[in-house]
Design an enzyme around this catalytic site. Structure first.
Site, PDB file in Angstrom:
ATOM      1  N   HIS A 207      46.771  31.207  32.865  1.00 60.04           N
ATOM      2  CA  HIS A 207      47.576  32.279  33.451  1.00 60.04           C
ATOM      3  C   HIS A 207      48.832  32.459  32.618  1.00 60.04           C
ATOM      4  CE1 HIS A 207      48.971  35.090  36.450  1.00 60.04           C
ATOM      5  NE2 HIS A 207      50.152  34.512  36.380  1.00 60.04           N
ATOM      6  N   LEU A 242      43.928  33.362  44.358  1.00 55.25           N
ATOM      7  CA  LEU A 242      44.243  33.897  43.032  1.00 55.25           C
ATOM      8  C   LEU A 242      45.418  33.148  42.411  1.00 55.25           C
ATOM      9  CD1 LEU A 242      43.726  36.065  40.859  1.00 55.25           C
ATOM     10  CD2 LEU A 242      45.375  37.524  42.077  1.00 55.25           C
ATOM     11  N   ASP A 243      45.192  32.564  41.227  1.00 56.24           N
ATOM     12  CA  ASP A 243      46.218  31.834  40.478  1.00 56.24           C
ATOM     13  C   ASP A 243      46.829  30.698  41.293  1.00 56.24           C
ATOM     14  OD1 ASP A 243      45.858  33.573  38.317  1.00 56.24           O
ATOM     15  OD2 ASP A 243      47.344  34.975  39.091  1.00 56.24           O
ATOM     16  N   GLY A 244      46.070  30.159  42.260  1.00 54.60           N
ATOM     17  CA  GLY A 244      46.612  29.133  43.131  1.00 54.60           C
ATOM     18  C   GLY A 244      45.905  27.794  43.039  1.00 54.60           C
TER      19      GLY A 244
END
Length: 299
Positions: A207, A242-244
């Site tokens: 990311h 998401l992105d976690g």
């Protein structure tokens, strides 16, 4: 077309054929290290490296990574695993043993930005990435010629809103059943929960921001609008959030008000390629243990 001739390094590091790696996570308590060490000694193994970490000696989780050599490992490994089950049950362990000489098979997903893919291919060709790159999958045809010059299969599978389920079916077919890790090297599509469930803690994404700041799209524009003084990149395992997912590696670099969005992106690309390559290397070398939404990395 330029041909990238494979050298001995293209196959990665040559690991000793009788070396194995053991990863353990369990509730902390007395006697764990002693029991594991004694077990390996009694079975004729020689420990060459050992790392351990406890979250809390009084009731926390304990994590351990051991590398050991054992003559005739391939023949003896099934019995070793069977015999270890008693110790694992006694200490409520989650554990795995991996043969160091058996390289992890990678599938790399990429869209149009090539910097992360190029870094992985360079490291693989130089022998710094001890893995086998089995296939590169992309929703664009742009990188086919470059990837195939390394002798690696390239699968172009277009993805649209209308065909996404069918495209994902084709992607799973391209990856197959024997892939150990999927690397999203700036692959600009969200993978489905079904896809993730098939490869739990085996999909790494890069990311382009220092998570948890600036999640989602256009993080460099967000960072510029906020006037940040540090930008970074985050490699993490993919989850339904998401992105976690569990963070594996991060890095940062200082910037200033003089850096516009294109310059932030240029700096960011350098950080992204390094951070992703580190995370992939550590996974390939069995250095990562996942606990809930965190990782322990013995690097």
């Amino acid at each position: 077309m330029e041909q990238h001739v494979k050298t001995a390094g293209s196959a990665g590091q040559q690991q000793p054929k009788n070396r194995a790696r053991m990863l353990i996570s369990c509730p902390d308590g007395p006697g764990i290290v002693s029991a594991v060490s004694r077990f390996l000694f009694d079975h004729g193994a020689n420990i060459v490296q050992s790392d351990q970490y406890t979250m809390d000696p009084d009731g926390g989780m304990f994590f351990m990574r051991i590398e050991f050599d054992l003559e005739e490992l391939s023949e003896k490994l099934p019995k070793l695993e069977s015999d270890f089950a008693e110790i694992a049950e006694r200490f409520s362990m989650d554990w795995n043993i991996y043969r160091a000489a058996k390289k992890k098979k990678l599938a790399i997903f990429v869209s149009k930005e090539d910097h992360c893919l190029v870094e992985l291919l360079w490291q693989w060709q130089a022998g710094d990435l001890d893995a086998e790159i089995a296939v590169v999958v992309s929703n664009h045809p742009d990188m086919r010629e470059y990837v195939e010059s390394f002798g690696i299969e390239y699968r172009h599978i277009p993805v649209t809103k209308e065909n996404k389920p069918e495209a994902e079916r084709q992607q799973l077919e391209a990856v197959g059943d024997d892939i150990d890790l999927i690397v999203l090297a700036r692959y600009m599509q969200i993978v489905s929960p079904y896809f993730i469930e098939n490869y739990r803690n085996r999909i790494i994404n890069i990311h382009h921001s220092f998570l948890p700041a600036f999640v989602g799209g256009k993080p460099y524009a967000q960072a510029y609008d906020r006037g940040v003084k540090i930008i970074g990149a985050t490699a993490h395992y993919v989850t339904e959030e998401l992105d976690g997912g569990p963070i594996i590696e991060q890095d940062v670099q200082r910037v200033s008000h003089r850096d516009d969005v294109p310059e932030l992106k240029r700096i960011g690309r350098t950080i992204e390629r390094v951070v992703l390559a580190r995370a992939v290397k550590w996974h390939a070398e069995d250095r990562i243990l996942v606990h809930h939404n965190k990782t322990v990395v013995f690097n």
